[in-house]
Design a protein around this motif. Structure first.
Motif, PDB file in Angstrom:
ATOM      1  N   MET A  65     -26.260   0.987  -5.042  1.00  0.00           N
ATOM      2  CA  MET A  65     -25.463   1.563  -6.060  1.00  0.00           C
ATOM      3  C   MET A  65     -24.347   0.677  -6.334  1.00  0.00           C
ATOM      4  O   MET A  65     -23.755   0.608  -5.403  1.00  0.00           O
ATOM      5  CB  MET A  65     -25.255   3.162  -5.840  1.00  0.00           C
ATOM      6  CG  MET A  65     -24.985   3.777  -6.925  1.00  0.00           C
ATOM      7  SD  MET A  65     -24.782   5.563  -6.504  1.00  0.00           S
ATOM      8  CE  MET A  65     -22.799   5.688  -6.818  1.00  0.00           C
ATOM      9  N   GLU A  66     -24.209   0.397  -7.822  1.00  0.00           N
ATOM     10  CA  GLU A  66     -22.835  -0.605  -8.008  1.00  0.00           C
ATOM     11  C   GLU A  66     -21.750   0.268  -7.879  1.00  0.00           C
ATOM     12  O   GLU A  66     -20.654  -0.027  -7.349  1.00  0.00           O
ATOM     13  CB  GLU A  66     -23.219  -0.957  -9.437  1.00  0.00           C
ATOM     14  CG  GLU A  66     -24.094  -2.260  -9.636  1.00  0.00           C
ATOM     15  CD  GLU A  66     -24.135  -2.545 -10.809  1.00  0.00           C
ATOM     16  OE1 GLU A  66     -24.919  -3.715 -10.968  1.00  0.00           O
ATOM     17  OE2 GLU A  66     -23.416  -2.186 -12.017  1.00  0.00           O
TER      18      GLU A  66
ATOM     19  N   GLN B 227     -26.858   4.450 -11.695  1.00  0.00           N
ATOM     20  CA  GLN B 227     -26.926   3.528 -10.611  1.00  0.00           C
ATOM     21  C   GLN B 227     -26.086   2.329 -11.002  1.00  0.00           C
ATOM     22  O   GLN B 227     -25.702   1.669  -9.965  1.00  0.00           O
ATOM     23  CB  GLN B 227     -28.318   2.745 -10.390  1.00  0.00           C
ATOM     24  CG  GLN B 227     -29.462   4.044  -9.856  1.00  0.00           C
ATOM     25  CD  GLN B 227     -28.998   5.001  -8.658  1.00  0.00           C
ATOM     26  OE1 GLN B 227     -28.372   4.366  -7.813  1.00  0.00           O
ATOM     27  NE2 GLN B 227     -28.922   6.108  -8.913  1.00  0.00           N
ATOM     28  N   THR B 228     -25.931   2.058 -12.086  1.00  0.00           N
ATOM     29  CA  THR B 228     -25.248   0.684 -12.598  1.00  0.00           C
ATOM     30  C   THR B 228     -23.727   1.171 -13.341  1.00  0.00           C
ATOM     31  O   THR B 228     -23.781   2.096 -13.947  1.00  0.00           O
ATOM     32  CB  THR B 228     -26.024  -0.341 -13.381  1.00  0.00           C
ATOM     33  OG1 THR B 228     -26.123   0.408 -14.732  1.00  0.00           O
ATOM     34  CG2 THR B 228     -27.346  -0.722 -12.814  1.00  0.00           C
ATOM     35  N   ILE B 229     -22.895   0.163 -13.054  1.00  0.00           N
ATOM     36  CA  ILE B 229     -21.393   0.353 -13.804  1.00  0.00           C
ATOM     37  C   ILE B 229     -21.886   0.299 -15.163  1.00  0.00           C
ATOM     38  O   ILE B 229     -21.082   1.205 -15.962  1.00  0.00           O
ATOM     39  CB  ILE B 229     -20.440  -0.604 -13.091  1.00  0.00           C
ATOM     40  CG1 ILE B 229     -20.188  -0.715 -11.660  1.00  0.00           C
ATOM     41  CG2 ILE B 229     -19.196  -0.295 -14.012  1.00  0.00           C
ATOM     42  CD1 ILE B 229     -19.396   0.299 -11.096  1.00  0.00           C
ATOM     43  N   GLU B 230     -22.482  -0.419 -15.578  1.00  0.00           N
ATOM     44  CA  GLU B 230     -22.600  -0.857 -17.098  1.00  0.00           C
ATOM     45  C   GLU B 230     -23.196   0.659 -17.799  1.00  0.00           C
ATOM     46  O   GLU B 230     -22.675   0.936 -18.791  1.00  0.00           O
ATOM     47  CB  GLU B 230     -23.755  -1.901 -17.430  1.00  0.00           C
ATOM     48  CG  GLU B 230     -23.762  -2.088 -18.881  1.00  0.00           C
ATOM     49  CD  GLU B 230     -25.021  -2.928 -19.255  1.00  0.00           C
ATOM     50  OE1 GLU B 230     -25.676  -3.592 -18.304  1.00  0.00           O
ATOM     51  OE2 GLU B 230     -25.541  -3.116 -20.398  1.00  0.00           O
ATOM     52  N   TYR B 231     -24.300   1.227 -17.007  1.00  0.00           N
ATOM     53  CA  TYR B 231     -24.764   2.463 -17.634  1.00  0.00           C
ATOM     54  C   TYR B 231     -24.113   3.795 -17.537  1.00  0.00           C
ATOM     55  O   TYR B 231     -23.952   4.657 -18.267  1.00  0.00           O
ATOM     56  CB  TYR B 231     -26.175   2.675 -17.092  1.00  0.00           C
ATOM     57  CG  TYR B 231     -27.148   1.691 -17.801  1.00  0.00           C
ATOM     58  CD1 TYR B 231     -27.089   1.295 -19.155  1.00  0.00           C
ATOM     59  CD2 TYR B 231     -28.326   1.571 -17.161  1.00  0.00           C
ATOM     60  CE1 TYR B 231     -27.994   0.134 -19.647  1.00  0.00           C
ATOM     61  CE2 TYR B 231     -29.341   0.354 -17.315  1.00  0.00           C
ATOM     62  CZ  TYR B 231     -29.088  -0.060 -18.906  1.00  0.00           C
ATOM     63  OH  TYR B 231     -29.871  -0.858 -19.246  1.00  0.00           O
ATOM     64  N   CYS B 232     -23.463   3.757 -16.400  1.00  0.00           N
ATOM     65  CA  CYS B 232     -22.612   5.084 -15.795  1.00  0.00           C
ATOM     66  C   CYS B 232     -21.270   5.079 -16.032  1.00  0.00           C
ATOM     67  O   CYS B 232     -20.606   5.749 -16.316  1.00  0.00           O
ATOM     68  CB  CYS B 232     -22.893   5.149 -14.347  1.00  0.00           C
ATOM     69  SG  CYS B 232     -22.138   6.877 -13.849  1.00  0.00           S
TER      70      CYS B 232
ATOM     71  N   LEU C 240     -21.826  -0.830  -3.780  1.00  0.00           N
ATOM     72  CA  LEU C 240     -22.718  -1.833  -3.212  1.00  0.00           C
ATOM     73  C   LEU C 240     -22.567  -1.724  -1.417  1.00  0.00           C
ATOM     74  O   LEU C 240     -22.837  -0.576  -1.063  1.00  0.00           O
ATOM     75  CB  LEU C 240     -22.756  -3.167  -3.630  1.00  0.00           C
ATOM     76  CG  LEU C 240     -23.177  -3.203  -5.179  1.00  0.00           C
ATOM     77  CD1 LEU C 240     -22.910  -4.657  -5.552  1.00  0.00           C
ATOM     78  CD2 LEU C 240     -24.599  -2.760  -5.403  1.00  0.00           C
TER      79      LEU C 240
END
Ligand code: NAD
Length: 358
Positions: free
Chosen positions: A217-218, A168-173, A208
């Motif tokens: 979702m980013e 869901q996030t740019i940081e994680y994905c 978003l």
């Protein structure tokens, strides 16, 4: 190496289950010696599902890397952990199998490749499409001239949204649909053309509020890219999270003498109708009632079984994987995905400077 390949499986959720299934089919060649997931219950459930015994369960990745004697660490953890775990594993002297994407950032993917070179170890990049029997058959038919000269490829992976909270996030994905799903068509066409892409252009929904459906979702929930290769072949690649009804993995090849259409997910030999619903039909199917085409061996069709068998074989022979499944192919795929994002963000057509295209 004639003995079994010893595997430390990192992760015990969705992707780890796909890999565990593949290892369970080659018990004479590979053994799971340890499984690590911060959710220890998942480790035990996974091992029980596949009848793995004699493995050591861990809930901490550093402890698992410290205490395990293995040949390869198979990374099925969220995207943002790939680089740090791969680098630690390589520095411990283990080979690495890494799920897609190789890393969320290009610079981290470069560090993985540099560490592998420094340590004299291999990185195997788990792009399952390259293990898909139907896609490999299509490539064989193309190679034999069955559709004449290949001119154009259209490929997509689409479904209604990832089950993983880390998507869901740019940081994680590392991105949205193009990073999470589009990396399959991107990695596949790059492998087909030996990474000799010349230029690309792209559009995405933007993330978003700009997204078509997933406003929280980013990353983008819709994306498409056009790529031209050095030999003049063109490709249209698509990835989205706005496709209801099950995962679409469609690949079309057009040559000057014919065409080939591959449907990896809905082309089952089974077709059925159910009022109560079948227990499972295809990945991300939201309903299993009414008419459907339940997959016969989905994991085999999608390529996980052959991909893992190929990696185990390579580890036994201490050699690189085939084109598309090497660490450097994973790096190229991450580079191209980030250039797709740059093209969409800045509204520009991007040339491949590494090929000397200006
Ligand atoms: N090739 C494919 O078709 C395919 C399909 C699905 C997922 N994937 C990839 O596989 C990877 C894993 O995806 P998933 O869907 O299984 O994810 P997931 O979110 O379902 O599971 C991730 C697992 O990692 C564990 N975890 C998280 N942080 C941890 C840590 N610090 N230490 C130990 N364990 C930790 C979680 O407890 C969870 O069990 C991702 O990189 C994803 O892109 C590939």
């Amino acid at each position: 190496m004639s003995r079994k390949v010893k595997v430390l499986l990192a992760g015990a959720a969705f992707a780890a289950d796909l890999h565990a299934d593949a290892y369970s089919r080659i018990r004479d060649k590979a053994e799971i010696v340890a499984i690590v997931d911060k959710n220890i219950e998942r480790v035990k459930e996974l091992a029980l599902r596949y009848g793995f015994t004699g493995y050591v369960p861990y809930s901490d990745i550093d402890e698992a890397l410290e205490k395990t004697e293995c040949d390869v660490v198979d990374i099925c953890l969220p995207n943002f952990l790939h680089a740090s775990v791969a680098i630690k594993a390589l520095e411990k002297g283990f080979h690495v199998i890494c799920e897609k994407p190789l890393a969320t950032k290009v610079e981290d993917a470069v560090k993985i490749i540099e560490t592998a070179e420094r340590m004299g170890k291999k990185v195997y990049y788990a792009e399952d499409w390259l293990g898909s029997p139907a896609l490999n058959k299509a490539l064989e038919l193309i190679e034999k001239g069955g559709i004449g000269e290949l001119k154009f490829i259209r490929a997509r992976e689409c479904h209604s949204g990832s089950h993983s909270p880390f998507a869901q996030t740019i940081e994680y994905c590392g991105g949205g649909a193009m990073m999470h799903l589009g990396i399959h068509p991107v990695g596949f066409v790059l492998a087909l053309k030996n990474n000799r892409w010349e230029s690309l252009t792209a559009l995405t929904s933007g993330g978003l509020e700009k997204n078509l459906m997933h406003k929280g979702m980013e990353g983008e929930d819709w994306s498409a890219a056009l790529i031209r290769f050095e030999d003049g072949t063109t490709a249209v690649l698509e990835a989205n999270f706005v496709t209801r009804g099950g995962m679409e993995d469609y690949i079309d090849f057009y040559g000057d003498q014919g065409c080939l259409h591959v449907d990896l997910t809905f082309s089952s030999a089974l077709r059925g109708f159910s009022i109560p619903g079948f227990d499972y039909t295809v990945e991300k199917a939201e309903l299993t009632t009414g008419w459907s085409r339940p997959a016969v061996d989905e994991r085999y069709n999608l390529g996980y079984v052959s991909e893992i068998a190929h990696f185990v074989d390579c580890i036994q022979k201490n050699c690189d994987a085939k084109v598309g499944l090497r660490g450097i192919d994973g790096l190229e795929a991450v580079k191209v995905i980030h250039l797709i994002y740059k093209s969409a963000r800045e509204g520009i057509h991007i040339k491949n400077e590494a090929l000397g295209v200006r």
